[in-house]
Design a protein around this motif. Structure first.
Motif, mmCIF file in Angstrom:
data_model
loop_
_atom_site.group_PDB
_atom_site.id
_atom_site.type_symbol
_atom_site.label_atom_id
_atom_site.label_comp_id
_atom_site.label_asym_id
_atom_site.label_seq_id
_atom_site.Cartn_x
_atom_site.Cartn_y
_atom_site.Cartn_z
ATOM 1 N N THR A 172 15.466 29.117 -47.141
ATOM 2 C CA THR A 172 14.287 29.927 -47.467
ATOM 3 C C THR A 172 13.777 29.607 -48.864
ATOM 4 O O THR A 172 12.568 29.470 -49.087
ATOM 5 C CB THR A 172 14.628 31.423 -47.369
ATOM 6 O OG1 THR A 172 15.081 31.713 -46.046
ATOM 7 C CG2 THR A 172 13.413 32.280 -47.694
ATOM 8 N N ALA A 173 14.694 29.476 -49.831
ATOM 9 C CA ALA A 173 14.299 29.139 -51.196
ATOM 10 C C ALA A 173 13.638 27.766 -51.265
ATOM 11 O O ALA A 173 12.633 27.574 -51.953
ATOM 12 C CB ALA A 173 15.520 29.189 -52.108
ATOM 13 N N ASP A 225 20.734 20.686 -36.808
ATOM 14 C CA ASP A 225 21.646 21.045 -37.888
ATOM 15 C C ASP A 225 22.807 21.881 -37.367
ATOM 16 O O ASP A 225 23.968 21.664 -37.721
ATOM 17 C CB ASP A 225 20.880 21.812 -38.969
ATOM 18 C CG ASP A 225 21.621 21.816 -40.291
ATOM 19 O OD1 ASP A 225 22.590 21.048 -40.433
ATOM 20 O OD2 ASP A 225 21.227 22.583 -41.173
ATOM 21 N N THR A 226 22.489 22.848 -36.510
ATOM 22 C CA THR A 226 23.530 23.697 -35.932
ATOM 23 C C THR A 226 24.487 22.893 -35.072
ATOM 24 O O THR A 226 25.709 23.104 -35.094
ATOM 25 C CB THR A 226 22.892 24.812 -35.086
ATOM 26 O OG1 THR A 226 21.999 25.580 -35.912
ATOM 27 C CG2 THR A 226 23.947 25.742 -34.517
ATOM 28 N N TYR A 227 23.957 21.942 -34.306
ATOM 29 C CA TYR A 227 24.788 21.120 -33.429
ATOM 30 C C TYR A 227 25.747 20.249 -34.236
ATOM 31 O O TYR A 227 26.943 20.166 -33.936
ATOM 32 C CB TYR A 227 23.903 20.246 -32.541
ATOM 33 C CG TYR A 227 24.670 19.276 -31.679
ATOM 34 C CD1 TYR A 227 25.295 19.697 -30.512
ATOM 35 C CD2 TYR A 227 24.788 17.937 -32.047
ATOM 36 C CE1 TYR A 227 26.011 18.804 -29.719
ATOM 37 C CE2 TYR A 227 25.493 17.037 -31.265
ATOM 38 C CZ TYR A 227 26.100 17.486 -30.102
ATOM 39 O OH TYR A 227 26.808 16.599 -29.336
ATOM 40 N N HIS A 242 17.816 19.943 -48.169
ATOM 41 C CA HIS A 242 17.525 18.713 -48.904
ATOM 42 C C HIS A 242 16.199 18.101 -48.466
ATOM 43 O O HIS A 242 15.454 17.567 -49.293
ATOM 44 C CB HIS A 242 18.659 17.702 -48.697
ATOM 45 C CG HIS A 242 19.861 17.977 -49.532
ATOM 46 N ND1 HIS A 242 20.774 18.955 -49.238
ATOM 47 C CD2 HIS A 242 20.302 17.390 -50.681
ATOM 48 C CE1 HIS A 242 21.721 18.971 -50.146
ATOM 49 N NE2 HIS A 242 21.467 18.030 -51.023
ATOM 50 N N ILE A 243 15.920 18.138 -47.185
ATOM 51 C CA ILE A 243 14.658 17.567 -46.696
ATOM 52 C C ILE A 243 13.462 18.322 -47.262
ATOM 53 O O ILE A 243 12.475 17.718 -47.705
ATOM 54 C CB ILE A 243 14.628 17.574 -45.155
ATOM 55 C CG1 ILE A 243 15.608 16.535 -44.600
ATOM 56 C CG2 ILE A 243 13.224 17.273 -44.639
ATOM 57 C CD1 ILE A 243 15.696 16.517 -43.085
ATOM 58 N N LEU A 244 13.532 19.645 -47.260
ATOM 59 C CA LEU A 244 12.426 20.445 -47.782
ATOM 60 C C LEU A 244 12.181 20.169 -49.262
ATOM 61 O O LEU A 244 11.041 20.045 -49.711
ATOM 62 C CB LEU A 244 12.706 21.934 -47.555
ATOM 63 C CG LEU A 244 12.609 22.432 -46.113
ATOM 64 C CD1 LEU A 244 13.082 23.878 -46.016
ATOM 65 C CD2 LEU A 244 11.187 22.323 -45.593
ATOM 66 N N CYS A 259 10.962 20.960 -39.796
ATOM 67 C CA CYS A 259 12.290 21.125 -40.410
ATOM 68 C C CYS A 259 12.863 22.510 -40.129
ATOM 69 O O CYS A 259 14.062 22.658 -39.881
ATOM 70 C CB CYS A 259 12.202 20.907 -41.921
ATOM 71 S SG CYS A 259 11.935 19.192 -42.397
ATOM 72 N N ASN A 260 12.030 23.515 -40.170
ATOM 73 C CA ASN A 260 12.505 24.884 -39.986
ATOM 74 C C ASN A 260 12.690 25.286 -38.531
ATOM 75 O O ASN A 260 13.292 26.320 -38.256
ATOM 76 C CB ASN A 260 11.535 25.871 -40.648
ATOM 77 C CG ASN A 260 11.695 25.901 -42.155
ATOM 78 O OD1 ASN A 260 12.776 25.667 -42.671
ATOM 79 N ND2 ASN A 260 10.617 26.189 -42.854
ATOM 80 N N THR A 261 12.202 24.488 -37.601
ATOM 81 C CA THR A 261 12.311 24.843 -36.185
ATOM 82 C C THR A 261 13.163 23.833 -35.418
ATOM 83 O O THR A 261 14.284 24.127 -35.007
ATOM 84 C CB THR A 261 10.912 24.934 -35.545
ATOM 85 O OG1 THR A 261 10.180 23.713 -35.783
ATOM 86 C CG2 THR A 261 10.136 26.111 -36.127
#
Length: 229
Positions: free
Chosen positions: A105-106, A145-147, A46-48, A137-139
């Motif tokens: 990725t999309a 997000d995982t946590y 959503h952020i991307l 966001c990707n790093t």
């Protein structure tokens, strides 16, 4: 206060940072809520998308106010944005266990297309700032997000059992450990006629580490595999 408002309405470094920061915050609020409910498109996705959409509008304003284009500057950009959807769709996969892969990725491809539009028009500041945010966001946000996903009360698992009779044991174990079953889907597996696959949505009464639940179900005699999806 009035001067700040005018400044933020214009195209400048402060307004770019402010708009894209708000895109991160607003997109993150929606994405976090979706992620807690175990939806495929979560926080980072959503952020991307929100960053990319904001950057398109900033670029359009830049073309009108700074470059002084007399024609509609958004036509070509609209075609690029709609066309990138076909490329992004090619990165989205649904696995055998009904896991949706490739959404982030999309979204990254879509946001990258927006950066390309900004760079193509010479809107370097917006593209550079957006690139930094997308990289974060990707790093960095991937760990967050995982946590958060591992701490939510809802957990969806795929359990593979040897026989149909073992299903009741799995359900009983879940209920006996202060957890509820909100949704169940049963399917035959390709490995064996007797093997059964269970897609179970579990709701915890208290937050626990999801690994403990996976170990609990995996310890049952008739369970072959347990995976969180």
């Amino acid at each position: 206060m009035g001067e700040l408002s005018v400044t933020l309405q214009e195209i400048n470094t402060l307004s770019i940072i402010t708009r894209l920061t708000l895109a991160i915050l607003f997109g993150g609020v929606i994405g976090y809520e979706r992620g807690r409910k175990r939806r495929p498109a979560g926080l980072r996705t959503h952020i991307l998308v929100c960053i990319g959409a904001a950057l398109v509008m900033i670029t359009s304003q830049y073309m009108l106010e700074v470059k002084h284009y007399t024609t509609d500057p958004s036509r070509l950009g609209a075609q690029v944005i709609s066309g990138i959807g076909f490329l992004g769709a090619g990165t989205i996969l649904i696995t055998v266990k009904q896991q949706v892969k490739g959404l982030t990725t999309a979204a990254g491809l879509w946001a990258s297309a927006c950066m390309g539009l900004a760079l193509g028009i010479g809107f370097y500041e917006g593209a550079i700032i957006a690139c930094v945010f997308i990289y974060i966001c990707n790093t960095v946000l991937h760990r967050f997000d995982t946590y958060t996903m591992s701490r939510t009360k809802l957990i969806e698992v795929y359990v593979q059992v040897t026989t149909v009779n073992a299903i009741s044991k799995v359900f009983e174990t879940i209920r006996n450990n202060n957890m509820d079953i909100s949704d169940v889907e049963i399917s035959k597996t390709r490995n064996s006629e007797d093997t059964v696959g269970l897609f179970i949505m579990i709701k915890q009464q208290e937050k626990h580490d999801h690994e403990k639940i996976l170990l609990l179900l995996g310890s049952l005699d008739d369970v072959l595999t347990v995976d969180e999806i």
